[in-house]
Design a protein around this motif. Structure first.
Motif: not given
Length: 113
Positions: A78-84
């Motif tokens: 599963w991909p995980h993202f961070k707020e930029a």
């Protein structure tokens, strides 16, 4: 400009309607993009996984504009993202249009691959 946007959105809806047999709503479109980004299909997803797929789709879409960045993948793929950067505050109509613009760009990009 509004007419061009309407034509682009109709093209996306028509393509998905042709593929799946009925016109999808926003949640269904986000779910489909989430599955595409996950990269593997299961027969059944839990309610939580469906919500996670829509979150993956939203982050993927907003990463096109630099609001999110892909951090990596967990052990289950599963991909995980961070707020930029923070997404601007918008009312519901503006949010829907904002997402629709990103969905159009997403499918345009897929067609260009």
């Amino acid at each position: 400009m509004q007419e061009e946007f309407a034509q682009q959105w109709k093209r996306v809806e028509d393509m998905l309607t042709e593929r799946f047999g009925k016109k999808p709503n926003m949640e269904a479109i986000l779910f489909l993009i989430g599955i595409q980004e996950l990269g593997h299909m299961k027969k059944k997803f839990t309610k939580e996984q469906k919500q996670d797929l829509m979150h993956v789709a939203t982050c993927t879409l907003l990463s096109q504009s630099g609001y999110y960045e892909l951090e990596g993948y967990d052990k289950d793929g599963w991909p995980h993202f961070k707020e930029a950067q923070p997404v601007p505050k918008m009312d519901m109509i503006e949010q829907e249009r904002f997402l629709q613009e990103h969905i159009i760009a997403y499918f345009d990009d897929l067609e260009g691959r």
